[in-house]
Design a protein around this motif. Structure first.
Motif, PDB file in Angstrom:
ATOM      1  N   ASN A   8       9.087   4.926   1.470  1.00 15.04           N
ATOM      2  CA  ASN A   8       8.719   5.605   1.091  1.00 15.04           C
ATOM      3  C   ASN A   8       8.087   5.471  -0.911  1.00 15.04           C
ATOM      4  OD1 ASN A   8       8.872   7.219   2.530  1.00 15.04           O
ATOM      5  ND2 ASN A   8      10.755   8.019   3.142  1.00 15.04           N
ATOM      6  N   ARG A   9       9.255   4.786  -0.824  1.00 17.27           N
ATOM      7  CA  ARG A   9       9.441   4.079  -2.802  1.00 17.27           C
ATOM      8  C   ARG A   9       7.586   3.394  -2.268  1.00 17.27           C
ATOM      9  NH1 ARG A   9      14.286   0.807  -5.102  1.00 17.27           N
ATOM     10  NH2 ARG A   9      14.704   3.118  -4.420  1.00 17.27           N
ATOM     11  N   LEU A  10       7.411   2.457  -2.328  1.00 21.77           N
ATOM     12  CA  LEU A  10       6.573   1.550  -2.453  1.00 21.77           C
ATOM     13  C   LEU A  10       4.719   2.907  -2.115  1.00 21.77           C
ATOM     14  CD1 LEU A  10       7.657  -1.386  -0.119  1.00 21.77           C
ATOM     15  CD2 LEU A  10       6.829  -1.102  -2.318  1.00 21.77           C
ATOM     16  N   ALA A  11       5.442   3.312  -0.970  1.00 20.05           N
ATOM     17  CA  ALA A  11       4.005   4.007  -0.479  1.00 20.05           C
ATOM     18  C   ALA A  11       3.655   4.977  -1.997  1.00 20.05           C
ATOM     19  CB  ALA A  11       4.368   4.566   0.818  1.00 20.05           C
ATOM     20  N   THR A  54      -2.779  -4.392  -1.903  1.00 13.41           N
ATOM     21  CA  THR A  54      -4.124  -4.233  -3.100  1.00 13.41           C
ATOM     22  C   THR A  54      -4.112  -4.749  -4.550  1.00 13.41           C
ATOM     23  OG1 THR A  54      -3.086  -1.849  -3.328  1.00 13.41           O
ATOM     24  CG2 THR A  54      -4.817  -2.410  -1.390  1.00 13.41           C
ATOM     25  N   GLU A  55      -5.414  -4.812  -5.295  1.00 13.12           N
ATOM     26  CA  GLU A  55      -4.708  -5.187  -6.725  1.00 13.12           C
ATOM     27  C   GLU A  55      -3.722  -4.344  -6.878  1.00 13.12           C
ATOM     28  OE1 GLU A  55      -7.537  -3.847  -5.436  1.00 13.12           O
ATOM     29  OE2 GLU A  55      -8.320  -2.134  -6.823  1.00 13.12           O
ATOM     30  N   THR A  56      -3.287  -2.819  -6.861  1.00 12.22           N
ATOM     31  CA  THR A  56      -2.865  -2.185  -7.665  1.00 12.22           C
ATOM     32  C   THR A  56      -1.010  -2.280  -6.962  1.00 12.22           C
ATOM     33  OG1 THR A  56      -3.060  -0.525  -5.914  1.00 12.22           O
ATOM     34  CG2 THR A  56      -4.765  -0.455  -8.040  1.00 12.22           C
ATOM     35  N   GLY A  57      -0.658  -3.282  -5.814  1.00 13.39           N
ATOM     36  CA  GLY A  57       0.544  -2.367  -5.195  1.00 13.39           C
ATOM     37  C   GLY A  57       0.211  -2.870  -3.817  1.00 13.39           C
ATOM     38  N   PRO A  58       1.645  -3.008  -3.002  1.00 15.85           N
ATOM     39  CA  PRO A  58       1.851  -2.526  -1.612  1.00 15.85           C
ATOM     40  C   PRO A  58       1.857  -1.867  -1.395  1.00 15.85           C
ATOM     41  CG  PRO A  58       3.152  -3.711  -2.831  1.00 15.85           C
ATOM     42  CD  PRO A  58       2.473  -3.290  -3.576  1.00 15.85           C
ATOM     43  N   LEU A 117       2.529   0.527   7.397  1.00 17.20           N
ATOM     44  CA  LEU A 117       3.753   0.169   8.249  1.00 17.20           C
ATOM     45  C   LEU A 117       4.744   1.739   8.266  1.00 17.20           C
ATOM     46  CD1 LEU A 117       5.568  -2.320   9.391  1.00 17.20           C
ATOM     47  CD2 LEU A 117       6.709  -2.389   6.598  1.00 17.20           C
ATOM     48  N   ARG A 118       4.781   2.241   7.286  1.00 12.82           N
ATOM     49  CA  ARG A 118       4.969   3.636   8.009  1.00 12.82           C
ATOM     50  C   ARG A 118       4.777   4.596   8.953  1.00 12.82           C
ATOM     51  NH1 ARG A 118       5.825   7.508   2.586  1.00 12.82           N
ATOM     52  NH2 ARG A 118       3.363   7.464   3.174  1.00 12.82           N
ATOM     53  N   ALA A 119       3.912   4.562   9.217  1.00 12.66           N
ATOM     54  CA  ALA A 119       2.643   5.386   9.862  1.00 12.66           C
ATOM     55  C   ALA A 119       3.236   4.591  11.458  1.00 12.66           C
ATOM     56  CB  ALA A 119       1.415   5.716   9.936  1.00 12.66           C
ATOM     57  N   ALA A 120       2.844   3.288  11.209  1.00  7.79           N
ATOM     58  CA  ALA A 120       3.532   2.084  12.473  1.00  7.79           C
ATOM     59  C   ALA A 120       4.582   2.132  13.052  1.00  7.79           C
ATOM     60  CB  ALA A 120       2.850   0.662  12.456  1.00  7.79           C
TER      61      ALA A 120
END
Length: 242
Positions: free
Chosen positions: A231-234, A196-200, A207-210
């Motif tokens: 976790n950091r990206l999310a 998204t425009e605010t980052g990944p 991906l973490r959920a998958a």
């Protein structure tokens, strides 16, 4: 003539008697003497089996969670087509239980912070499963942990507010409004694109959920490291760190 079921253990008889007294007469009705009499036993049996009244109330809470979980599982869709509607359905089940069995729900809620039992943990796992499906579909707008906290807090708040309102002033629309506020706080109006425009952040959550159910090609150490990155990206959308 005593018609009690002799196949029921003394512990279960006491717990069931305590639940019946709680729901018919409120917390004040649950004295050790009254419970023992209702169960057809002597008061010392309660102390021997539960330690004290608080121990008995913990067992009542466990009984409530087990009963709620049995009903919840009976209505559980293992592969829901719409993750957001599944979230609504799960929230409604909790709130319905809370407003139809307020005294038992209050004891369960009070016990939540102390030594969660197996039924309570299983119920939480169902909740986290719903949240993972939201994340995997790109619906989740907050972290999974924050989503769980919002869902639980709004459910408890809805039950507490509704039950403490005089019956002639209760409005079921309150419950609908609180549920939709929860859905709006936890989910997006539309599933997010992978980036998204605010980052990944949304991609990381998906991906973490998958990967939460297993990633056989990765070693445990690799999964742990990948989990830290996701976790950091999310959490912050992938903002650079110095």
């Amino acid at each position: 003539m005593d018609t009690r079921d002799t196949t029921v253990s003394p512990r279960q008889r006491i717990v069931e008697a305590a639940v019946e007294l709680l729901e018919s007469g409120g917390p004040e009705a649950v004295s050790t003497r009254a419970v023992a009499a209702a169960a057809g036993m002597q008061a010392p049996a309660i102390y021997r089996l539960f330690g004290d009244k608080e121990g008995l109330l913990e067992a009542v809470a466990e009984h409530g969670y087990a009963e709620f979980l049995a009903g919840k599982r009976a209505q559980l869709d293992p592969a829901p087509q719409n993750a957001v509607e599944d979230l609504r359905h799960g929230w409604d089940l909790v709130v319905e239980f809370g407003i139809t069995r307020p005294a038992l729900f209050a004891v369960m809620d009070r016990a939540t912070g102390r030594g969660a039992d197996a039924a309570h943990r299983a119920g939480l796992e169902i909740l986290h499963g719903r949240i993972r499906r939201l994340a995997a579909g790109g619906w989740l707008r907050v972290s999974e942990e924050l989503a769980a906290q919002i869902i639980q807090a709004t459910g408890r708040g809805a039950v507490s507010t509704y039950n403490s309102t005089p019956p002639d002033r209760r409005d079921p629309e309150l419950l609908t409004a609180l549920r939709e506020a929860m859905v709006g706080a936890v989910t997006r109006a539309e599933p997010a694109l992978p980036v998204t425009e605010t980052g990944p952040a949304s991609a990381a959550r998906a991906l973490r959920a998958a990967l939460s159910d297993g990633a056989g090609t990765l070693s445990p150490a690799e999964r742990h490291l990948l989990g830290e990155w996701l976790n950091r990206l999310a959490a912050d959308g992938g903002a650079p760190h110095a």
